[in-house]
Design a protein around this motif. Sequence first.
Motif, PDB file in Angstrom:
ATOM      1  N   GLU A  47      15.220  21.743  59.173  1.00  0.00           N
ATOM      2  CA  GLU A  47      13.789  21.922  58.867  1.00  0.00           C
ATOM      3  C   GLU A  47      13.002  20.702  59.277  1.00  0.00           C
ATOM      4  N   ARG A  48      11.763  20.929  59.650  1.00  0.00           N
ATOM      5  CA  ARG A  48      10.879  19.805  60.013  1.00  0.00           C
ATOM      6  C   ARG A  48      10.477  19.069  58.762  1.00  0.00           C
ATOM      7  N   LEU A  64      -8.563  18.562  59.359  1.00  0.00           N
ATOM      8  CA  LEU A  64      -7.440  19.492  59.211  1.00  0.00           C
ATOM      9  C   LEU A  64      -6.522  19.504  60.429  1.00  0.00           C
ATOM     10  N   ARG A  67      -3.735  16.962  60.326  1.00  0.00           N
ATOM     11  CA  ARG A  67      -2.777  16.940  59.209  1.00  0.00           C
ATOM     12  C   ARG A  67      -1.502  17.669  59.612  1.00  0.00           C
ATOM     13  N   TYR A  69       2.664  17.300  61.517  1.00  0.00           N
ATOM     14  CA  TYR A  69       3.900  16.606  61.189  1.00  0.00           C
ATOM     15  C   TYR A  69       3.941  15.171  61.702  1.00  0.00           C
ATOM     16  N   ARG A 109       6.679  22.892  70.896  1.00  0.00           N
ATOM     17  CA  ARG A 109       5.887  24.112  71.048  1.00  0.00           C
ATOM     18  C   ARG A 109       6.247  24.832  72.336  1.00  0.00           C
TER      19      ARG A 109
ATOM     20  N   LYS B 164       0.422  25.679  67.078  1.00  0.00           N
ATOM     21  CA  LYS B 164       0.775  24.411  66.449  1.00  0.00           C
ATOM     22  C   LYS B 164       1.234  24.676  65.023  1.00  0.00           C
ATOM     23  N   GLN B 165       2.234  23.928  64.580  1.00  0.00           N
ATOM     24  CA  GLN B 165       2.795  24.149  63.252  1.00  0.00           C
ATOM     25  C   GLN B 165       2.222  23.112  62.292  1.00  0.00           C
ATOM     26  N   TYR B 166       1.795  23.599  61.128  1.00  0.00           N
ATOM     27  CA  TYR B 166       1.236  22.697  60.116  1.00  0.00           C
ATOM     28  C   TYR B 166       2.077  22.748  58.853  1.00  0.00           C
ATOM     29  N   PRO B 167       2.152  21.623  58.121  1.00  0.00           N
ATOM     30  CA  PRO B 167       2.992  21.574  56.915  1.00  0.00           C
ATOM     31  C   PRO B 167       2.283  22.183  55.705  1.00  0.00           C
ATOM     32  N   TYR B 168       2.975  22.148  54.568  1.00  0.00           N
ATOM     33  CA  TYR B 168       2.429  22.586  53.268  1.00  0.00           C
ATOM     34  C   TYR B 168       1.914  24.014  53.362  1.00  0.00           C
ATOM     35  N   LEU B 171      -1.116  24.347  55.488  1.00  0.00           N
ATOM     36  CA  LEU B 171      -2.255  23.691  54.828  1.00  0.00           C
ATOM     37  C   LEU B 171      -2.992  24.679  53.924  1.00  0.00           C
ATOM     38  N   LEU B 173      -3.596  24.757  50.636  1.00  0.00           N
ATOM     39  CA  LEU B 173      -4.599  24.208  49.715  1.00  0.00           C
ATOM     40  C   LEU B 173      -5.768  23.586  50.475  1.00  0.00           C
ATOM     41  N   GLU B 174      -5.452  22.890  51.595  1.00  0.00           N
ATOM     42  CA  GLU B 174      -6.506  22.203  52.344  1.00  0.00           C
ATOM     43  C   GLU B 174      -7.502  23.192  52.931  1.00  0.00           C
ATOM     44  N   ARG B 175      -7.011  24.413  53.263  1.00  0.00           N
ATOM     45  CA  ARG B 175      -7.938  25.394  53.846  1.00  0.00           C
ATOM     46  C   ARG B 175      -8.667  26.179  52.761  1.00  0.00           C
ATOM     47  N   LYS B 187       8.172  28.185  56.564  1.00  0.00           N
ATOM     48  CA  LYS B 187       9.065  27.094  56.941  1.00  0.00           C
ATOM     49  C   LYS B 187       8.956  26.860  58.444  1.00  0.00           C
ATOM     50  N   HIS B 188       9.014  25.588  58.826  1.00  0.00           N
ATOM     51  CA  HIS B 188       9.049  25.245  60.250  1.00  0.00           C
ATOM     52  C   HIS B 188      10.323  24.479  60.533  1.00  0.00           C
TER      53      HIS B 188
END
Lengths: 133, 191
Positions: A47-48, A64, A67, A69, A109, B164-168, B171, B173-175, B187-188
């Motif tokens: 996992e990343r 945003l 934010r 990895y 990617r 593009k992969q984003y965590p949490y 995002l 909560l951020e969005r 999961k990424h």
Amino acid sequence: MADFSISKHGAMGAHLVRRYITERDTEPDPAKKYEFDPNFGFGERKEREMIATQEQMNLAQLPLEQRDYCAHYLLKLMKCKRDYWPNFLACKHERHDWDYCEHQDYVMRMKEYERERRLQLRKKRIEEKAEAA
Amino acid sequence: MLNMAGVGFRMWAKALAKGRSSGLSALLSGCRAASGVSKGSLPGPYPKTPEERAAAAKKYNLTVQDYEPYPDNGEGFGDYPKLPDRSQQERDPWYQWDHPDLRRNWAEPMHWDFDMFIRNRVDTSPSPVPWSTMCKHLFGFIGFMLFMFYVGAKFPCYQPVAPKQYPYNDLYLERGGDPEKQPEEIKHYEI
């Protein structure tokens, strides 16, 4: 069926030719979600890891899009720039670290795209084989 | 009709000459500047008889053959001549006009819309290329560009990369996601 002949030399934009002209049904569509299970074909997939916490990113007021990895490298870079201002040439190492992380992210990617494409081709081959049988 | 400059001069001259104050008569008589309109030179009613036509033509400095008044249909042109609708830009730029900027000579009959046809405004000079050709080129180009934009929207260009992969959880909560609700786990993985 993909033809491995000389005529298949692709340059930049070869994916567009495949998507719109030659292999319209297998080339991945950027608008659609990828349909294959992430663990398919892998034994054990790592996992990343996300290092910067949400609280840290909030305090730094990162937009945003940043934010991702690689945010921990960006936070280090921002701190370095803040500490060494007005010497704008001082943070080359930190900037390089962040850039390299972003580069690796972009290469990942590209690999994900290619994986999806090959799985689609494989799916098509299987279907054609099943039909021919 | 009072011309203040002439009146002022005359009062000063008279006061100097006679040494006594000028009266009302001096103010009213006044002298006349050459910029005023002369008698009988204003436009008049539509000319009905040939003599009236000849007089009107003479008034406007036109020959009788050239003089053509506007049609008498209640629009109020009177006997003003109908001159061809040509802008001043079409006139010879190298001839020595009395007024070079206006390209007009003194006492020349003025077009009804002369102030429109000056060189800064409406221009009737012929286009270097036929009008139909210009229209075809312009609308052809605009049409082609609109068609290409439509094609570009239908078949967009993009880089051959996955999103593009984003965590949490992308995002969540951020969005602006609801903090009470539990978002779906995203999961990424590395590749």
